[in-house]
Design a protein around this motif. Structure first.
Motif, PDB file in Angstrom:
ATOM      1  N   SER A 269      51.301  17.686  37.949  1.00 12.58           N
ATOM      2  CA  SER A 269      50.396  18.562  38.687  1.00 12.58           C
ATOM      3  C   SER A 269      50.369  19.978  38.125  1.00 12.58           C
ATOM      4  O   SER A 269      49.632  20.834  38.617  1.00 12.58           O
ATOM      5  N   HIS A 332      29.624  18.346  39.424  1.00 10.59           N
ATOM      6  CA  HIS A 332      30.224  18.513  40.740  1.00 10.59           C
ATOM      7  C   HIS A 332      29.245  19.263  41.634  1.00 10.59           C
ATOM      8  O   HIS A 332      28.219  19.786  41.188  1.00 10.59           O
ATOM      9  N   GLU A 341      33.653  33.687  49.180  1.00  8.57           N
ATOM     10  CA  GLU A 341      34.029  33.294  47.822  1.00  8.57           C
ATOM     11  C   GLU A 341      33.118  33.981  46.811  1.00  8.57           C
ATOM     12  O   GLU A 341      31.907  34.055  46.996  1.00  8.57           O
ATOM     13  N   TYR A 350      42.295  35.511  43.334  1.00  8.76           N
ATOM     14  CA  TYR A 350      42.480  34.061  43.456  1.00  8.76           C
ATOM     15  C   TYR A 350      43.920  33.695  43.782  1.00  8.76           C
ATOM     16  O   TYR A 350      44.171  32.697  44.480  1.00  8.76           O
ATOM     17  N   GLY A 354      44.255  31.317  46.762  1.00  8.43           N
ATOM     18  CA  GLY A 354      44.760  29.973  46.519  1.00  8.43           C
ATOM     19  C   GLY A 354      44.100  29.292  45.335  1.00  8.43           C
ATOM     20  O   GLY A 354      42.969  29.610  44.951  1.00  8.43           O
ATOM     21  N   ASP A 355      44.813  28.326  44.766  1.00  4.91           N
ATOM     22  CA  ASP A 355      44.373  27.596  43.584  1.00  4.91           C
ATOM     23  C   ASP A 355      43.045  26.888  43.820  1.00  4.91           C
ATOM     24  O   ASP A 355      42.181  26.826  42.942  1.00  4.91           O
ATOM     25  N   TYR A 356      42.855  26.346  45.032  1.00  2.00           N
ATOM     26  CA  TYR A 356      41.634  25.569  45.295  1.00  2.00           C
ATOM     27  C   TYR A 356      40.393  26.447  45.180  1.00  2.00           C
ATOM     28  O   TYR A 356      39.359  26.032  44.663  1.00  2.00           O
ATOM     29  N   LEU A 357      40.484  27.704  45.662  1.00  2.39           N
ATOM     30  CA  LEU A 357      39.338  28.601  45.589  1.00  2.39           C
ATOM     31  C   LEU A 357      39.092  29.050  44.151  1.00  2.39           C
ATOM     32  O   LEU A 357      37.943  29.177  43.713  1.00  2.39           O
ATOM     33  N   TYR A 358      40.177  29.270  43.405  1.00  7.08           N
ATOM     34  CA  TYR A 358      40.059  29.629  41.991  1.00  7.08           C
ATOM     35  C   TYR A 358      39.300  28.546  41.225  1.00  7.08           C
ATOM     36  O   TYR A 358      38.347  28.842  40.494  1.00  7.08           O
ATOM     37  N   HIS A 359      39.705  27.312  41.392  1.00  6.21           N
ATOM     38  CA  HIS A 359      39.037  26.235  40.652  1.00  6.21           C
ATOM     39  C   HIS A 359      37.584  26.074  41.076  1.00  6.21           C
ATOM     40  O   HIS A 359      36.715  25.796  40.245  1.00  6.21           O
ATOM     41  N   ASP A 360      37.302  26.248  42.356  1.00 11.60           N
ATOM     42  CA  ASP A 360      35.917  26.102  42.779  1.00 11.60           C
ATOM     43  C   ASP A 360      35.054  27.234  42.240  1.00 11.60           C
ATOM     44  O   ASP A 360      33.989  27.000  41.667  1.00 11.60           O
ATOM     45  N   HIS A 364      33.966  25.230  38.907  1.00 16.19           N
ATOM     46  CA  HIS A 364      32.816  24.525  39.465  1.00 16.19           C
ATOM     47  C   HIS A 364      31.585  25.428  39.547  1.00 16.19           C
ATOM     48  O   HIS A 364      30.550  25.137  38.928  1.00 16.19           O
TER      49      HIS A 364
END
Length: 427
Positions: A269, A332, A341, A350, A354-360, A364
């Motif tokens: 991960s 996606h 965001e 970020y 959090g990591d999830y917001l960074y990736h989105d 994305h």
């Protein structure tokens, strides 16, 4: 080298790194010397500079720092910042405009056991961002961001590296640059590597399998992988790597280096891949390979401040990868996942979100932005914009304003509403 643009960092500049390191029997620990020579391209004397030792990012200033410098010549350590990843060094003598100086020191590296870009994964060592590298002084002053566990904080100018790695003959050392020579010394070998005009130098050490081929455009592709990976899959991905190098060269501008090394491994991960000049780590799948190879154009050649403007290289690399894999629309959903965001945030934003917001936001929505920009400019216009960005900023540093200005020049009309739509207006 690209002509410096208004606001480009200028000092310290024209750096040359000379490194000689010897490993232990496992390749997990290295010790030796590093010398940094640089010029003063500014208009006032330089009395001090900052250097980064990113390997201390997780350990901080504990008694067991993974990276340590000592026995300085030409300067002295005045202070440390950012959990001992930033060292301020005061020169013994002020460096006049137009002159050069050199600072040398002993360097010790103990690679921590963890699945990471700087870590021992199984028995193999991944020595990423381990050499001391000059911090950048630009229009914001000295750029000294903290280390981040996901994403990157890295920001450096192109430099010339001359590196010798003394290691057991049982270990391969895939790296940035090209092998200039190998000298056997009993059960060890000294590998001499040169890497001109690169932003950093990183390497791995392990009993890797190895295969090599030449791409259609003449680039040597060296692929490495541990026993845990499939030989046939990695050899197939080596050919895929060559195809990506050639495709990006055709679209953006020629890959200017003679060699590209890729190491296939799985990091759980922790991450799916990591980019370095002439050399990447990648999971053994086509998506990861396409993305990491694209970083040779968007980061390694066209540089950016990865902490302040992460979208500049990650969004461009992911867009490039999706198009190389045959995509004509984003792979996606392009809906924002949070009302506040934004794409133009820094890694400071970020890390808190959090990591999830960074990736989105970065991967994305960033890819969605670039597909939409292609729709706005047309494919020919998008290709023109990307080629002109590459030509103008190869070996240099681009900023968001540069991308927006280039897009508007190609479009021939005001694109302000476009950038507002994609929540990307900050510089």
């Amino acid at each position: 080298m690209a002509v410096p643009q208004s606001g480009d960092p200028v000092a310290p500049d024209q750096a040359r790194y000379t490194v000689a390191l010897r490993s232990d029997a496992t390749g997990h620990s290295w010790s030796g010397t590093e010398k940094i020579s640089f010029a003063n391209s500014g208009t006032v004397p330089i009395t001090e500079f900052w250097t980064r030792l990113w390997g201390n990012g997780d350990a901080g200033c504990s008694a067991t720092q993974p990276e340590r410098i000592s026995s300085l010549s030409g300067g002295s350590i005045a202070e440390t910042e950012q959990k001992c990843t930033a060292f301020r060094i005061v020169l013994d003598s002020a460096l006049a405009p137009g002159a050069r100086t050199e600072v040398g020191f002993a360097l010790a590296i103990d690679v921590p056991v963890r699945a990471d870009r700087f870590g021992v994964n199984g028995v193999d060592s991944y020595v990423g961002n381990a050499l001391a590298v000059l911090a950048v002084k630009d229009e914001h002053g000295w750029e000294l961001p903290p280390y981040v566990d996901f994403g990157e904080s890295f920001y450096s100018l192109t430099a010339d590296y001359d590196v010798t790695l003394d290691h057991p003959t049982t270990l391969q050392v895939p790296s940035t640059g090209v092998i200039a020579g190998e000298t056997p010394e009993g059960d060890r070998v000294v590998t001499h590597i040169t890497a001109p005009k690169v932003r950093d130098f990183s390497w791995s050490a392990g009993a890797f399998h190895h295969a090599s081929m030449t791409s259609a455009t003449g680039v040597t592709i060296d692929a490495y992988w541990p026993n845990s990976e499939s030989d046939s899959n990695c050899q197939s991905l080596m050919s895929y790597t060559a195809s990506a190098i050639d495709a990006y060269s055709a679209r953006y501008g020629a890959y200017p280096y003679p060699r590209f090394s890729i190491v296939f491994d799985e990091f759980g991960s922790a991450f799916d891949g990591m980019e370095y000049p002439n050399y990447v780590l990648s999971s053994a799948n086509q998506g990861a390979v396409a993305h990491e190879v694209a970083h040779q154009w968007w980061f390694a050649l066209v540089g950016d401040d990865q902490y302040r403007h992460p979208w500049l290289d990650e969004a461009f690399a992911e867009y490039s990868a999706e198009e190389f894999q045959g995509g004509t629309t984003p792979a996606h959903n392009c809906d924002w996942i949070a009302s506040d965001e934004r794409m133009d945030g820094s890694m400071d934003t970020y890390e808190k979100a959090g990591d999830y917001l960074y990736h989105d936001a970065i991967y994305h929505e960033g890819t969605c932005l670039l597909f939409d920009l292609e729709h706005t400019l047309g494919r020919d216009g998008m290709d023109r914009m990307l080629r002109e960005l590459f030509t103008k900023f190869e070996y240099g540093v681009e900023r968001p304003a540069d991308v927006r200005a280039m897009a508007q020049s190609v479009a021939g009309r005001d694109l302000s509403a476009f950038w507002v739509k994609w929540r990307n207006t900050g510089d």
